[in-house]
Design a protein around this motif. Structure first.
Motif, mmCIF file in Angstrom:
data_model
loop_
_atom_site.group_PDB
_atom_site.id
_atom_site.type_symbol
_atom_site.label_atom_id
_atom_site.label_comp_id
_atom_site.label_asym_id
_atom_site.label_seq_id
_atom_site.Cartn_x
_atom_site.Cartn_y
_atom_site.Cartn_z
ATOM 1 N N LYS A 87 0.815 -1.210 0.000
ATOM 2 C CA LYS A 87 0.000 0.000 0.000
ATOM 3 C C LYS A 87 0.854 1.267 0.000
ATOM 4 O O LYS A 87 0.412 2.320 -0.452
ATOM 5 C CB LYS A 87 -0.924 0.015 1.212
ATOM 6 N N GLN A 88 2.077 1.173 0.513
ATOM 7 C CA GLN A 88 2.961 2.341 0.585
ATOM 8 C C GLN A 88 3.742 2.567 -0.708
ATOM 9 O O GLN A 88 4.429 3.570 -0.841
ATOM 10 C CB GLN A 88 3.965 2.167 1.727
ATOM 11 N N LEU A 89 3.650 1.648 -1.641
ATOM 12 C CA LEU A 89 4.420 1.742 -2.878
ATOM 13 C C LEU A 89 3.608 2.404 -3.985
ATOM 14 O O LEU A 89 2.411 2.180 -4.116
ATOM 15 C CB LEU A 89 4.851 0.343 -3.328
ATOM 16 N N LYS A 90 4.304 3.214 -4.787
ATOM 17 C CA LYS A 90 3.684 3.841 -5.952
ATOM 18 C C LYS A 90 4.028 3.004 -7.184
ATOM 19 O O LYS A 90 5.014 2.267 -7.202
ATOM 20 C CB LYS A 90 4.239 5.253 -6.138
ATOM 21 N N LYS A 91 3.246 3.170 -8.234
ATOM 22 C CA LYS A 91 3.496 2.426 -9.474
ATOM 23 C C LYS A 91 4.870 2.740 -10.051
ATOM 24 O O LYS A 91 5.462 1.911 -10.737
ATOM 25 C CB LYS A 91 2.419 2.726 -10.511
ATOM 26 N N THR A 92 5.381 3.937 -9.775
ATOM 27 C CA THR A 92 6.667 4.353 -10.342
ATOM 28 C C THR A 92 7.868 3.963 -9.487
ATOM 29 O O THR A 92 9.006 4.151 -9.909
ATOM 30 C CB THR A 92 6.679 5.881 -10.549
ATOM 31 N N ASP A 93 7.645 3.442 -8.286
ATOM 32 C CA ASP A 93 8.749 3.059 -7.398
ATOM 33 C C ASP A 93 9.471 1.836 -7.959
ATOM 34 O O ASP A 93 8.831 0.821 -8.269
ATOM 35 C CB ASP A 93 8.240 2.746 -5.991
#
Length: 166
Positions: A87-93
């Motif tokens: 949940k803390q991750l973005k698609k761009t990470d």
């Protein structure tokens, strides 16, 4: 990476007086270098390529002059690293080592290193580096060093009670 961990298990021992031979350390370093070289040959990300070249160069220095003791972290250290929830991750990470988006994996195992909140890696990528080097791949901070507690400064304006407490 199974060859790497097999070689690493030969280096590690429960005997505190047994030191690995330079040949054993160099062999583990070569296996890690080969893995990073494979990642370098498949990357199209310039920042990732620069980091991989830097890591490979550092490892090659160790291959040429192997340390007497492996400065890496124990497996228990890796096990205790803070996990980053999906949940803390973005698609761009992305992982700085493999450059793969974390969320491309159905069950990402992402860890954050204690040196900086933004130093997030796939555990699978950073684990071998940490086991051999013991430093953050990005800023090279020694992860096994404890933070020093700041010493209290003497203030001239402190109440002088003669060392007596009430």
């Amino acid at each position: 990476m199974s060859s790497f961990f097999s070689q690493l298990s030969q280096i590690e021992t429960s005997n505190p007086h047994a030191l690995p031979t330079p040949v054993e350390v160099s062999a583990a370093e070569r296996l890690l270098r080969d893995q990073l070289s494979t990642l370098l040959s498949t990357t199209s990300n310039a920042n990732n390529a620069d980091l991989l070249r830097d890591l490979i160069s550092h490892i090659e220095d160790d291959i040429d002059s192997p340390p007497e003791k492996v400065p890496g972290v124990p497996q228990s250290y890796l096990d205790s690293l803070e996990r980053v929830s999906k949940k803390q991750l973005k698609k761009t990470d992305t992982c700085p080592i493999c450059a793969e988006p974390f969320l491309d994996d159905e069950f990402p195992l992402v860890v954050v290193l204690p040196c900086h909140d933004s130093h997030r890696f796939d555990l699978e990528c950073v684990g071998p580096w940490l086991r051999l080097q013991g430093t953050c791949p990005l800023d090279r901070k020694d992860l096994m060093k404890k933070k020093e507690v700041p010493k209290a400064q003497d203030d001239d304006e402190e109440d002088d009670d003669g060392g007596l407490y009430a």
